[in-house]
Design an enzyme around this catalytic site. Sequence first.
Site, mmCIF file in Angstrom:
data_model
loop_
_atom_site.group_PDB
_atom_site.id
_atom_site.type_symbol
_atom_site.label_atom_id
_atom_site.label_comp_id
_atom_site.label_asym_id
_atom_site.label_seq_id
_atom_site.Cartn_x
_atom_site.Cartn_y
_atom_site.Cartn_z
ATOM 1 C CD1 TRP A 101 1.466 -0.458 -1.105
ATOM 2 C CD2 TRP A 101 2.679 1.284 -0.404
ATOM 3 N NE1 TRP A 101 2.352 -0.131 -2.106
ATOM 4 C CE2 TRP A 101 3.103 0.931 -1.708
ATOM 5 C CE3 TRP A 101 3.300 2.361 0.232
ATOM 6 C CZ2 TRP A 101 4.116 1.609 -2.386
ATOM 7 C CZ3 TRP A 101 4.316 3.043 -0.447
ATOM 8 C CH2 TRP A 101 4.708 2.661 -1.722
ATOM 9 C CG ASP A 104 -3.869 2.934 0.419
ATOM 10 O OD1 ASP A 104 -4.289 3.197 -0.727
ATOM 11 O OD2 ASP A 104 -2.646 2.824 0.688
ATOM 12 C CE LYS A 142 0.803 2.837 -7.165
ATOM 13 N NZ LYS A 142 0.751 2.613 -5.742
#
Length: 360
Positions: free
Chosen positions: A101, A171, A195
């Site tokens: 990511w 993030d 998530k």
Amino acid sequence: MSRVYNFSAGPAVLPEEVLKEAAAEMLDYNGTGMSVMEMSHRSKAYQEIIDAAEQDLRDLMNIPDNYKVLFLQGGASTQFAMIPMNLMKNGVADYIVTGQWAKKAYQEAQKFGKANKIASSEDKTFSYIPDCSDLPISEDADYVYICENNTIYGTKYKTLPNTKGKTLVADVSSCFLSEPVDVTKYGVIYGGVQKNIGPAGVVIVIIREDLIPDEPLEGVPTMLQYKTHADNGSMYNTPPAYGIYICGKVFKWLKKMGGLEEMQKRNIEKAKILYDFLDESELFKGTVVKEDRSLMNVPFVTGDTDLDAKFVKEAKEAGFENLKGHRTVGGMRASIYNAMPIEGVKKLVEFMRKFEAENK
Ligand SMILES: *Cc1c(COP(=O)(O)O)cnc(C)c1O
């Protein structure tokens, strides 16, 4: 009705209480005679929902008044572009690449300016967090970027990098609300909610006001300017209304559970059960260095891909879902977010013990 133990990395398990409440309000929300899905986002009822969601999030994270809370769309991946598009005033940013990511964010930023990879753990398949105490931070960097919890590889920063005074952008998709945070250490904290918070379709951005450019950088589309959303209370256009409503319910659930201190306590306790077992097992082993282990995503392997596949299959039959590792790394991964009850982890370990005995 029977519910499984869902170890998915995302979209992921939600608190059963929240799902039941949402079910009860599905046809008639609070006397309005309609579902929240059918409601104008300009209605008084909806304004109250989004206002309460923002306030509850501010309470949970202790968000100072000089930070905006934005409820946006496009997933965490859209932020990979929005961050450089809004924050790269000098056209320079430093990235610490600790997984896929972070790597995607780094690659995306290259489209908008000079993105420097100042540290990486790719040399050992992202199984650790590099030492970030004295990195070569660029003089003119607009920000330093991290992915705080690596959903795929299962590592987590235990201390934030020393950014030498530069703005930190993080993030936190897979560790959002898993433990208390000091928001003042960050310029931007953002994450997709699917998530650890709510349904896919919402991304939350917490941004210090002075970082939002008054004059948009050249060519940035209206919808991709933080200012557009900040000036309009996340209602410039139709927000992901139902998703925000569910997030709001999860915030209330977290408050009722005792807030982020309590969640951290539970998350440490849950993760310990699984990691202790992995450390003593002769069949299963964790794939991450101990100091950097995530409390949320726990990858592990047997060392034999056929046996891994057998485990995932038999686990599924026994009611433990989504234990297959990310398609790029293989093995197994148990995501044990806030809403995963401790019994789920205990039963998983019990099942792993039995599997180990049968497959010695
Ligand atoms: C899942 C994930 C993403 C991607 O999220 P999307 O909402 O699918 O764009 C980005 N970062 C992290 C840390 C993630 O776990």
